[in-house]
Enzyme design. Structure first.
Site, short mmCIF file in Angstrom:
data_model
loop_
_atom_site.label_atom_id
_atom_site.label_comp_id
_atom_site.label_asym_id
_atom_site.label_seq_id
_atom_site.Cartn_x
_atom_site.Cartn_y
_atom_site.Cartn_z
N THR A 196 -5.99 -6.44 -13.71
CA THR A 196 -5.08 -5.63 -12.90
C THR A 196 -5.16 -4.20 -13.41
OG1 THR A 196 -2.75 -5.34 -12.21
CG2 THR A 196 -3.10 -6.34 -14.35
N GLY A 197 -4.96 -3.23 -12.53
CA GLY A 197 -5.12 -1.83 -12.91
C GLY A 197 -5.87 -1.12 -11.81
N THR A 251 -1.50 -6.44 -9.43
CA THR A 251 -2.13 -7.62 -8.84
C THR A 251 -1.59 -8.85 -9.54
OG1 THR A 251 -4.15 -6.42 -8.40
CG2 THR A 251 -4.36 -8.81 -8.58
N ARG A 294 -10.06 0.49 2.21
CA ARG A 294 -10.39 0.52 0.77
C ARG A 294 -10.24 -0.89 0.18
NH1 ARG A 294 -7.51 -0.91 -4.15
NH2 ARG A 294 -8.40 0.29 -5.84
N GLY A 348 -8.68 -0.51 -9.66
CA GLY A 348 -9.86 -1.29 -9.31
C GLY A 348 -11.17 -0.54 -9.44
C1 SD4 Z 1 -6.65 -2.61 -7.00
N1 SD4 Z 1 -6.53 -3.70 -9.14
O1 SD4 Z 1 -6.56 -2.77 -5.80
C2 SD4 Z 1 -5.84 -3.53 -7.90
C3 SD4 Z 1 -4.46 -2.98 -8.04
C4 SD4 Z 1 -3.78 -3.36 -9.30
O2 SD4 Z 1 -2.41 -2.71 -11.04
O3 SD4 Z 1 -3.91 -4.40 -9.85
N2 SD4 Z 1 -3.04 -2.48 -9.87
O4 SD4 Z 1 -7.32 -1.73 -7.51
#
Ligand code: SD4
Length: 309
Positions: free
Chosen positions: A200-201, A149, A177, A203
């Site tokens: 980020t990560g 993100t 989703r 979610g």
């Molecule tokens: C999500 N956090 O849709 C976002 C994706 C993301 O590193 O940032 N991934 O879950």
């Protein structure tokens, strides 16, 4: 003293443009929107905007959030399709008193009715990556790799702050989703009296800790942005491990109202981009060392490789 910070190396060109706005005494909100749009428009980065990776049904569904740290106005679009710049729609919604968070067809229809650019966001490259992943998944179920993100935070010369996020979410996600990125307090939070944060990560786990709100709250209690990020990431990781037996990627960035920034991660290859008054834009690698993080400036050579995280 203005500062603009963002998640990952992919945000570098965006925050350089955002920094130009701040240099001219422009607003934090204009700067973060501009920065996020640059990433949304770049098809090379396949986790945000145009060229973003599709869901299970080969559709690009995008999430974006926007928060004004002065008014606490918040807007978001979730699983929006066919819109070039979801972050700009989220910004307009943050200025409203009601109907601030729109999903799916309603969000796309709002964007079309209000003159936002409509665009097919699915590229040939993304289609090919989708087909390749379908083949791989027949051999081994590995959905959800390939995600990131862009989360941008800024404080301007007047002391106003803002936060913006934009993402295509997780590759091969279920239709409909929604991740943490368009959720206030999870993907982002901004309060000009304290500071701002973005995540980020994965979610589904970031939202269990309302991690962006948690970081801003820790800064309110007196922690530096760096301490607040490390505390929030490693406490949430420990809690998830203890209660569920497992945890996933958690990475964050934070900025306080004085222009000091921090970041933390529990993965190997996180990076942040930073531009400040009187300093050119820099990219930093973030390495976990126990329950602390080491932040090391990236080389020009690595930056120029435009590594996709
Ligand atoms: C999500 N956090 O849709 C976002 C994706 C993301 O590193 O940032 N991934 O879950």
């Amino acid at each position: 003293m203005w500062t603009i910070v963002a998640t990952w190396r992919m945000s570098k060109e965006g925050i350089e443009k955002g920094a130009e706005i701040l240099k001219e005494k422009g607003s934090a909100l204009d700067a973060i929107e501009c920065a996020a749009k640059v990433v949304e428009d770049d098809p090379y980065y396949k986790s945000v905007g145009y060229g973003g990776l599709p869901n299970e049904e080969m559709e690009v569904e995008l999430d974006a959030g926007f928060m004004d740290g002065d008014t606490l106005g918040f807007g978001a679009v979730c699983a929006i399709k066919g819109v070039a710049n979801p972050v700009s729609v989220a910004r307009q919604l943050s200025e409203k008193n009601v109907n601030c968070v729109l999903v799916g067809d309603g969000a796309s229809q709002y964007a079309e009715n209000h003159g936002f650019e409509m665009k097919d966001m699915l590229t040939e490259r993304a289609k090919n990556l989708y087909r390749q992943r379908v083949l791989e998944m027949k051999q081994e179920m590995k959905a959800y790799r390939g995600h990131d993100t862009v989360g941008v935070l800024a404080v301007d010369s007047k002391g106003s702050m803002g936060a913006a996020t934009s993402t295509s979410g997780l590759f091969m996600k279920k239709k409909g989703r929604v991740g943490d990125s368009p959720l206030v307090g999870s993907g982002l939070y901004a309060d000009s009296e304290v500071g701002a944060a973005a995540a980020t990560g994965i979610g589904e786990n970031l939202m269990k800790g309302c991690i962006s709100y948690e970081i801003v709250n820790l800064m309110k209690q007196g922690k530096s942005p760096q301490e607040a990020c490390e505390t929030a990431v490693f406490e949430l990781e420990e809690k998830l491990k203890r209660r569920n037996g497992h945890f996933t990627d958690l990475s964050v960035v934070a900025l306080n109202h004085k222009g000091e920034w921090g970041c933390a991660t529990n993965i190997e290859n996180y990076a942040v981009s930073v531009a400040k008054e009187n300093e050119e834009c820099k990219v930093y690698h973030v390495h976990r060392v126990g329950n602390r993080c080491e932040v090391v400036e990236a080389s020009k050579q690595w930056i120029d490789q435009r590594v996709e995280e």
